[in-house]
Design an enzyme around this catalytic site. Sequence first.
Site, PDB file in Angstrom:
ATOM      1  N   ALA A 203      38.263 -61.347   5.584  1.00  0.00           N
ATOM      2  CA  ALA A 203      37.605 -60.540   6.618  1.00  0.00           C
ATOM      3  C   ALA A 203      36.938 -61.419   7.672  1.00  0.00           C
ATOM      4  O   ALA A 203      36.825 -61.031   8.830  1.00  0.00           O
ATOM      5  CB  ALA A 203      36.576 -59.618   5.980  1.00  0.00           C
TER       6      ALA A 203
ATOM      7  N   ASP B 287      28.730 -64.026  -1.609  1.00  0.00           N
ATOM      8  CA  ASP B 287      28.603 -65.412  -2.067  1.00  0.00           C
ATOM      9  C   ASP B 287      27.421 -66.063  -1.334  1.00  0.00           C
ATOM     10  O   ASP B 287      27.397 -66.093  -0.113  1.00  0.00           O
ATOM     11  CB  ASP B 287      29.918 -66.133  -1.737  1.00  0.00           C
ATOM     12  CG  ASP B 287      30.035 -67.464  -2.436  1.00  0.00           C
ATOM     13  OD1 ASP B 287      28.981 -68.007  -2.838  1.00  0.00           O
ATOM     14  OD2 ASP B 287      31.166 -67.954  -2.571  1.00  0.00           O
TER      15      ASP B 287
END
Lengths: 231, 448
Positions: A107, A129
């Site tokens: 993305a 993350d």
Amino acid sequence: RAHSNPFSDHQLEYPEKPADMDWSKLYPYYYDENTKEMTKKVTITDIGCGFGGLLIDLSPEFPNDLILGMEIRVQVTNYVEDRIIALRTNNVETKGYQNINVLRGNAMKFLPNFFEKGQLSKMFFCFPDPHFKQRKHKARIITNTLLSEYAYVLKEGGIIYTITDVEDLHIWMAKHLEEHPLFERLDETWESNDKCVQIMRHATEEGKKVERKKGDKFVACFKRLPTPEII
Amino acid sequence: MSLIHPIQDIVSSEDGSLIFGIIKNEVVVFRVEEGKSQLVGKWVDELDRNEVIREKVEKEQARQIAENITKKRKTNDESAKTIESENKTAKIPTPGLGAPTVYSHLRNVTLSHGEKLLIICADSDKSVIIFDIDNDNKENVLQLKKRQPYPKRPNAIAISDDDKLIVIADKFGDVYTMSVDSDVKKIDGNVEPVLGHVSMLTSIVVVKDSENKKYIITADRDEHIKVTHYPQTYIVKHWLFGHNEFISSLSVPQWNKTNDLLLSAGGDRYLYLWNWGKNELLSKFNYEKLIDKYITDAHLASERFQNEENNLREYCVSKIVSLPSNRLVAFFVEATPLLIILKYSPEDNTLKLFQTMEFAFNIITMNVNNNQLLITLDNHESQNKDFIKILDFNENTDRFSTNESLSNNLDTTIASTLIEDKTSHIGSTGIYPLYTTINLKKHGESYS
């Protein structure tokens, strides 16, 4: 694998431009055989959807929206695919779970290949993350430069939802969103009245894991402001 | 005989009287008057890369020590004091056997619109370097004004039309702006880029539309061309979608007075012509047949990506420039000797073949001024000849032709003035890599 490098040249499939994307394979129920066109467009995305818990809980809440999860890890994407196939098979009578699906993609690089300007109404970033090291901060999913791209695909009034159990990351995401001229933070009253916030806190696998460990969860939501006059 | 290294990058003043060339880590300036040329300026990037690395290593070491101390203090570990007192000198890593040579390239030589400033990018410390051009200085027309290092290597630059702002696109995909007159400052994680891609940026242009609104157009390794408003760089206007391979070069034609056209090319077999403001792909020009016979074993893909028959050839457009007039556009394919010139036809918005010119050696780079095309050649087999070709437009034949006397004069000047200058010679490091654009090609990591 727990992580994937967003800067690598993965072997990815993505359309040359949004108009080239064949959504009928992901949402066959919303494909009109007569007009050869989709009856609906994707309006809600879960970026880095992981094991798909959020998609599954959002599905019955937003029966009029198509919801897409994007995930960079192949194995995880396959798992979510299987999960959705099973859910659709088990709910044939009610036509349940026809409005959600998952796509393997990066993305951070290719979001604008999939979505037109102002197409989305909600974007979720759940337990991204954290990339703790300072030199890895460009790999974070919320940066001031990426926010301009998210603002492009979001319609005015659209919402960005963020949740994380890492306080440093929460502060970072909130700071960058607050500093971006096209986003405005929504207050706690708004959060407590929004059903997506409730789902996001409890639905995702990561969210459940944090709950089991009795960890904190930090939520921040932002509204896409109208594009100002071009100077 | 010592061989002088080929010229890797070139730019000229609009009237053609000053020519700036990059040779390895050196800038050379030639003045051209009445068909005669002389060396009038020179600058060498003497920065020792090891010093830059040492600084970095020492900084990282200090950070790690500080971190360890905080950690140990937290756990009340007595050894915290010992760490503090130990004062080890940082080890500077030295490349081991077989490690690839590190080159100190200078890149992106750019002349400001007013021709008062010369801007280059240096690989040694990833900096943007600005020179004042002092035509009255008899010793050296180049006077260093400022050297601003960046966290990532600047890969492409553009300068605003008032010559006050430099826009820098880096290897990590971020774009920074720098005021020409500002002081040198430390650029770290706290300086936010004005816009960015999550991909290496390869080309950048700053352009004004017919309503005087400004835009930054950026191109990357992931087939993306992004049009962003300026100064409101947080507003993306749109992407120009259509490329299927990396983009290496963008050009906004000067002859298009409404400024709405854009040319782009790279790993695709086409030159793309856009109306960038309206987000329209107007047409594509396929150059495959023109270039076919020039694609040789020199273009074979590297072993890692080679096919079973061992015949996979990879090539790409290295650079596009638009000529000042006659609706002409020139480009070449990397590691070929063929220059291709196209003419824009406004009736159907297409590009049509106008002229091709074949040179004795591969083209390294090219640029334009008001009247001429400047070509530099990979002349390392020619005994210090054929560094540069100046092409004039001949009104009678309606075609470009090589200005032999000026080109020869420049070659002679280069050979005679640089023969004592060891920096400019092909030394022990050999030829700098001249054909690196194709390395932008993506091959996909199938395992991840």
